[in-house]
Design an enzyme around this catalytic site. Structure first.
Site, PDB file in Angstrom:
ATOM      1  N   ASP A 181     112.740  23.276  72.984  1.00  0.00           N
ATOM      2  CA  ASP A 181     112.306  22.939  73.854  1.00  0.00           C
ATOM      3  C   ASP A 181     112.770  22.171  75.422  1.00  0.00           C
ATOM      4  OD1 ASP A 181     113.719  20.964  72.218  1.00  0.00           O
ATOM      5  OD2 ASP A 181     112.396  19.332  71.687  1.00  0.00           O
ATOM      6  N   ASP A 235     118.986  21.737  70.643  1.00  0.00           N
ATOM      7  CA  ASP A 235     117.524  21.267  71.145  1.00  0.00           C
ATOM      8  C   ASP A 235     117.147  20.456  71.937  1.00  0.00           C
ATOM      9  OD1 ASP A 235     114.803  19.986  69.247  1.00  0.00           O
ATOM     10  OD2 ASP A 235     115.686  18.427  70.762  1.00  0.00           O
ATOM     11  N   HIS A 242     117.649  13.420  64.283  1.00  0.00           N
ATOM     12  CA  HIS A 242     116.835  12.410  64.943  1.00  0.00           C
ATOM     13  C   HIS A 242     117.508  10.844  63.854  1.00  0.00           C
ATOM     14  CE1 HIS A 242     116.362  13.199  68.992  1.00  0.00           C
ATOM     15  NE2 HIS A 242     115.169  14.190  69.098  1.00  0.00           N
TER      16      HIS A 242
HETATM   17  C1  OKP Z   1     111.994  15.597  68.867  1.00  0.00           C
HETATM   18  B1  OKP Z   1     113.364  16.729  68.593  1.00  0.00           B
HETATM   19  C2  OKP Z   1     109.167  10.516  75.706  1.00  0.00           C
HETATM   20  C3  OKP Z   1     108.301  11.359  74.834  1.00  0.00           C
HETATM   21  C4  OKP Z   1     109.561  11.191  73.926  1.00  0.00           C
HETATM   22  C5  OKP Z   1     110.121  11.761  71.382  1.00  0.00           C
HETATM   23  C6  OKP Z   1     110.742  13.011  71.853  1.00  0.00           C
HETATM   24  C7  OKP Z   1     111.595  13.068  70.063  1.00  0.00           C
HETATM   25  C8  OKP Z   1     112.420  14.982  70.395  1.00  0.00           C
HETATM   26  N1  OKP Z   1     108.313  10.289  77.043  1.00  0.00           N
HETATM   27  N2  OKP Z   1     109.420  11.681  72.382  1.00  0.00           N
HETATM   28  O1  OKP Z   1     114.339  16.163  69.403  1.00  0.00           O
HETATM   29  O2  OKP Z   1     112.468  17.653  69.261  1.00  0.00           O
HETATM   30 ZN    ZN Z   2     113.965  18.322  70.854  1.00  0.00          ZN
END
Ligand code: OKP
Ligand code: ZN
Length: 316
Positions: free
Chosen positions: A259, A170, A136
């Site tokens: 994830d 991801d 990100h």
């Molecule tokens: C980082 B990576 C929503 C929460 C979102 C940010 C997520 C960042 C993900 N309530 N929070 O791509 O795993």
């Molecule tokens: Zn992620």
């Protein structure tokens, strides 16, 4: 499997992330790494190599100097264990600063570059256990637990010796990586992720984002619906792999997030443990020198299993 790893990431342990002005517990914990190391060790798959330090010019080739200096200077004046929610250089409020954030982020970049260097030296496969993650982070912005874009920095480094494909698996779209290579035709970015209509980072990841100028056609997004299952995911991954094959790169970087797992506390897909080995095999079928870079994955009970299954798949 060579795992490039240092415990410097432990210097980065923010107390919170900020959601609509409210401080909530930080999901991107240091224990994620323990889950991975423990399981790889348990399966006798762990061969740790510490990263070598690389000059900052490799970061400056991807990130604005003012942004790098902001991270260095702003974190250097943070007291003790304080967590700071920055006001500048940010896409969102999910990347807080601590006194050790800059050093940990540099170490993560070094892990990615060490892996890239090994790949150019004839190693066919390496795993950079990067923390914090990177996809990100853009040219001059942090966000979503990311500060420096480890995969983009490694890809840019590798691009000096041949065409590079980045496959981002991801759950979240890698908006930073897309931005960084949007105008380049020598680095292909292919991503499978949750539809930005309904998932973070919301601002990008639509199928219509295809690149610009020389980069036109070299950015490929596969947004997927909430509750996506193994079957749909594997079918889509097969298309993504075919696009990479047609591009005919010299190197492959996998931005590997876990994830997408059905029990992930943040993600919204339904992938099961068994699918990660299949994903690994499918990707390895390309027969390309491959650098795997750790991104997300937040179920700390099972993260190690998912990573080990994936690494088993790529090694077969
Ligand atoms: C980082 B990576 C929503 C929460 C979102 C940010 C997520 C960042 C993900 N309530 N929070 O791509 O795993
Ligand atoms: Zn992620």
């Amino acid at each position: 499997m060579i795992t490039i790893y240092t415990d410097a990431h432990k210097k980065h342990q923010p107390d919170f992330e900020t959601y609509d002005g409210i401080q909530v517990p930080y999901a991107e914990t240091a224990s994620r790494v323990d889950s991975i190391l423990d399981e790889l060790r348990r399966r006798d798959m762990l061969e740790i190599m510490p990263p070598k330090h690389f000059p900052r010019l490799h970061i400056e080739a991807v990130h604005q100097v003012g942004y790098i200096e902001f991270l260095r200077q702003r974190t250097s004046i943070i007291d003790g264990d304080t967590t700071v929610s920055p006001s500048y250089f940010m896409t969102d409020t999910y990347a807080p600063l601590t006194s050790g954030t800059y050093e940990a982020s540099i170490a993560a970049v070094d892990a990615a570059l060490t892996g890239a260097h090994m790949i150019t030296n004839g190693q066919s496969l390496a795993y950079s256990l990067c923390r914090p993650p990177g996809h990100h982070a853009s040219h001059h912005s942090l966000g979503g637990y990311c500060y420096f874009n480890n995969a983009a920095i490694a890809a840019n480094y590798l691009s000096q010796s041949g065409k590079v494909a980045i496959l981002d698996i991801d759950y979240h779209h890698g908006n930073g990586t897309q931005d960084i290579f949007y105008g380049r035709g020598d680095v292909l970015y292919v991503s499978l992720h949750a539809n930005p209509n309904e998932s973070y980072p919301y601002i990008s990841g639509y199928a219509g984002e295809k690149g610009t100028g020389e980069g036109k056609g070299f950015n490929i997004n596969y947004p997927l619906a909430l509750n996506t299952t193994d079957r749909t995911y594997l079918r889509t991954l097969e298309s993504a792999v075919n696009k990479i094959k047609s591009f005919n790169p010299a190197y492959l970087i996998v931005s590997a997030g876990f994830d997408t797992y059905n029990l992930d506390p943040i993600g919204g897909f339904r992938l099961t443990q068994g699918v990660y080995r299949q994903c690994g095999k499918l990707i390895a079928n390309l027969g390309l020198p491959m650098l795997i870079i750790q991104e997300g994955g937040y179920n700390t009970d099972d993260l190690g299993i998912l990573v080990a299954e994936f690494l088993t798949g790529v090694s077969q």
